[in-house]
Design an enzyme around this catalytic site. Structure first.
Site, PDB file in Angstrom:
ATOM      1  N   TYR A  42     -21.686  -7.866  -0.409  1.00 52.51           N
ATOM      2  CA  TYR A  42     -21.367  -7.741  -1.855  1.00 52.51           C
ATOM      3  C   TYR A  42     -22.043  -7.026  -2.810  1.00 52.51           C
ATOM      4  CZ  TYR A  42     -17.271 -10.785  -2.913  1.00 52.51           C
ATOM      5  OH  TYR A  42     -16.015 -10.903  -3.057  1.00 52.51           O
ATOM      6  N   GLU A  44     -20.934  -6.313  -6.552  1.00 55.01           N
ATOM      7  CA  GLU A  44     -20.329  -6.083  -7.846  1.00 55.01           C
ATOM      8  C   GLU A  44     -21.418  -5.405  -8.856  1.00 55.01           C
ATOM      9  OE1 GLU A  44     -19.406 -10.134  -9.261  1.00 55.01           O
ATOM     10  OE2 GLU A  44     -17.489 -10.156  -7.753  1.00 55.01           O
ATOM     11  N   ASP A 188      -2.863  13.015 -11.765  1.00 51.55           N
ATOM     12  CA  ASP A 188      -2.933  12.164 -10.259  1.00 51.55           C
ATOM     13  C   ASP A 188      -2.602  13.084  -9.214  1.00 51.55           C
ATOM     14  OD1 ASP A 188      -2.462  10.519  -8.089  1.00 51.55           O
ATOM     15  OD2 ASP A 188      -1.029   9.211  -9.401  1.00 51.55           O
ATOM     16  N   THR A 214      -6.279   9.415  -4.393  1.00 53.48           N
ATOM     17  CA  THR A 214      -6.358   8.897  -3.236  1.00 53.48           C
ATOM     18  C   THR A 214      -7.328   9.525  -2.296  1.00 53.48           C
ATOM     19  OG1 THR A 214      -4.395   9.575  -2.258  1.00 53.48           O
ATOM     20  CG2 THR A 214      -4.176   7.358  -3.073  1.00 53.48           C
ATOM     21  N   LYS A 217      -4.847  11.209   1.772  1.00 50.90           N
ATOM     22  CA  LYS A 217      -3.863  11.892   1.938  1.00 50.90           C
ATOM     23  C   LYS A 217      -4.373  13.310   2.206  1.00 50.90           C
ATOM     24  CE  LYS A 217      -1.178   8.920  -0.873  1.00 50.90           C
ATOM     25  NZ  LYS A 217      -0.212   8.620  -2.246  1.00 50.90           N
ATOM     26  N   ARG A 223      -8.656   5.143   3.705  1.00 44.24           N
ATOM     27  CA  ARG A 223      -7.929   4.614   2.898  1.00 44.24           C
ATOM     28  C   ARG A 223      -8.615   4.350   1.505  1.00 44.24           C
ATOM     29  NH1 ARG A 223      -2.519   3.907   2.970  1.00 44.24           N
ATOM     30  NH2 ARG A 223      -2.682   5.126   4.700  1.00 44.24           N
TER      31      ARG A 223
HETATM   32  C1  LIG Z   1      -0.010   7.730  -2.940  1.00 42.34           C
HETATM   33  C2  LIG Z   1       0.095   7.679  -4.580  1.00 42.34           C
HETATM   34  C3  LIG Z   1      -0.621   7.035  -5.312  1.00 42.34           C
HETATM   35  C4  LIG Z   1      -0.898   5.314  -4.663  1.00 42.34           C
HETATM   36  O1  LIG Z   1      -1.761   5.373  -3.784  1.00 42.34           O
HETATM   37  P1  LIG Z   1      -1.991   3.843  -2.921  1.00 42.34           P
HETATM   38  O2  LIG Z   1      -3.265   4.086  -2.216  1.00 42.34           O
HETATM   39  O3  LIG Z   1      -1.037   3.896  -1.929  1.00 42.34           O
HETATM   40  O4  LIG Z   1      -2.012   2.839  -3.915  1.00 42.34           O
HETATM   41  C5  LIG Z   1      -0.544   6.979  -6.557  1.00 42.34           C
HETATM   42  N1  LIG Z   1       0.053   8.089  -7.010  1.00 42.34           N
HETATM   43  C6  LIG Z   1       0.544   9.214  -6.552  1.00 42.34           C
HETATM   44  C7  LIG Z   1       0.820  10.392  -7.136  1.00 42.34           C
HETATM   45  C8  LIG Z   1       0.569   9.078  -5.127  1.00 42.34           C
HETATM   46  O5  LIG Z   1       1.184   9.982  -4.053  1.00 42.34           O
END
Ligand SMILES: *Cc1c(COP(=O)(O)O)cnc(C)c1O
Length: 403
Positions: A42, A44, A188, A214, A217, A223
């Site tokens: 933990y 936090e 993003d 993220t 990807k 993840r």
């Molecule tokens: C995949 C994605 C997310 C969210 O990611 P998660 O880990 O699935 O919550 C947010 N914004 C964009 C543009 C994405 O492609």
């Protein structure tokens, strides 16, 4: 029983041809780190400011992950704790907006993400969503239209970032729009961060005030997600992630993120990202040769969106048919889709996963030929198996032994 199912999934990843552009194969090192007893701790709070004892090594690990993130993205601030991309975006909204504030992001059906103001998501329920879209003719971002919309609605936060937009984003143009209306600019880059760090897509910094991505990807890590920002926003973002949204961070995942950030700084990763784009380009060319219409007429990135309306099959039917042949894509809406999201007109696919397997442009073009044949009703499962056997993802037998 459980172990058997896990092994079957590992085998499936090896045998099938994964083309979903948001998916990738993390390295064995990244996966190994996620399976360590770091998961037990933990933690936090933040390094040096924890609510628990026993933090000596975990603090060093999290500080190292922060340093690696800052170095990789060349930014002054990083928060490595968000459990997922959706949570990272929520944290940014929590840091800068009050409920009911106007938030401007791309509409879901035009390529935006659920968390960019969709009505079915917290972002559309909690905030006043002002969706922008692409030009109906070119299917490209229309910066003049986005500016007009921003001037009319005065959003407090503008999001530049997409899940199904195949083209380059002009972050400088977004900065100018944000400045005109005094909005915070969030980039993003969940889909494209691997391309960004390798110099294969323009960098959002310093145009964007805040960047979310993220880590699983094109970046090819575990993840999870991170938030990057200008120094002055760090305090507000830290507070929003913890205690605003999350409790204890996942330190085993944070350590794996650090490993992925190390890997993404190598020459090998730069070459990987370059090949990702070349492979996507090879797919584009073969699709065009075979008479397919691509949304925006092609790709600059890792991702392609195919409009199947003139093929007599909808995206969902196509995705199911391809899966029967061992080819994994996802059904996706196209801009201004006349069909509902359950039966959208397109399929979305890309090159990050096949490139990690070691495939090049020859294989990328061949895969598109197989897709075309499968969509015409031919069984290509044998050809797919032969191809994937030549390019294994993981040593399946070794994983079997772990259990
Ligand atoms: C995949 C994605 C997310 C969210 O990611 P998660 O880990 O699935 O919550 C947010 N914004 C964009 C543009 C994405 O492609």
């Amino acid at each position: 029983m459980l172990e058997d199912l896990i092994w079957k999934e590992i085998e499936r990843q090896n045998k099938e041809l994964g083309l979903i552009p948001s998916e990738n194969y993390a390295s064995e090192r990244v996966l190994k780190i996620m399976g360590t007893p770091l998961s037990n701790k933990y933690a936090e709070g933040y390094p040096g400011k924890r609510y628990y004892q026993g933090m000596k090594w975990i603090d060093e690990i999290e500080n190292y992950a922060i340093e690696m993130a800052k170095r990789l993205f060349k930014v002054p601030y990083a928060n490595v704790q968000p459990h997922a991309g959706a949570i990272a975006n929520l944290a940014v909204y929590l840091a800068f907006l009050s409920p009911g504030d106007p938030l401007m992001g791309m509409a879901l059906d035009a390529g935006g993400h659920l968390t960019h103001g969709s009505k079915v998501n917290f972002s559309g329920k909690l905030y006043q969503s002002i969706p922008y879209t692409v030009d109906p003719e070119t299917e490209l971002l229309d910066y003049d239209e986005i500016k007009k919309l921003a001037l009319a609605h005065k959003p407090k936060l503008i999001i530049a970032g997409y899940s199904a937009y195949p083209r380059q984003v002009d972050f400088k143009a977004f900065r100018e729009i944000a400045d005109e209306v005094g909005a915070i600019l969030l980039a993003d880059i969940s889909h494209i961060s691997g391309l960004v760090v390798a110099g294969e897509h323009p960098h959002p910094y310093p145009y964007a005030d805040v960047i979310t991505t993220t880590t699983h990807k094109t970046l090819r890590g575990p993840r999870g997600a991170i938030i990057l920002a200008k120094e002055e926003y760090g305090k507000a973002i830290d507070k929003a992630v913890f205690p605003g949204l999350q409790g204890g961070p996942l330190e085993h995942v944070i350590a794996a993120k650090a490993a992925a950030f190390e890997e993404a700084q190598t020459q090998a990763f730069k070459e990987y990202a370059k090949q990702v784009r070349k492979n996507a380009k090879a797919m584009e060319e073969t699709f065009k040769d075979l008479g397919y219409r691509l949304v925006s007429d092609g790709t600059d990135t890792h991702l392609l969106l195919i409009d199947l309306r003139d093929k007599g099959i909808n995206g969902k039917e196509a995705a199911v048919l391809l899966e029967k042949n061992g080819i994994i894509v996802n059904a996706n809406s196209i801009p201004f889709d006349p069909n509902p999201p359950t039966k959208p007109s397109g399929i979305r696919l890309g090159s990050p996963a096949i490139t990690t397997r070691g495939m090049g442009e020859a294989e990328a073009g061949y895969i598109v030929e197989l897709i075309d044949q499968a969509l015409q009703g031919k069984d290509v499962s044998q050809e797919v198996q032969e191809l994937t056997q030549q390019f294994p993802v993981y040593e399946v037998e070794r994983w079997k032994k772990i259990f």
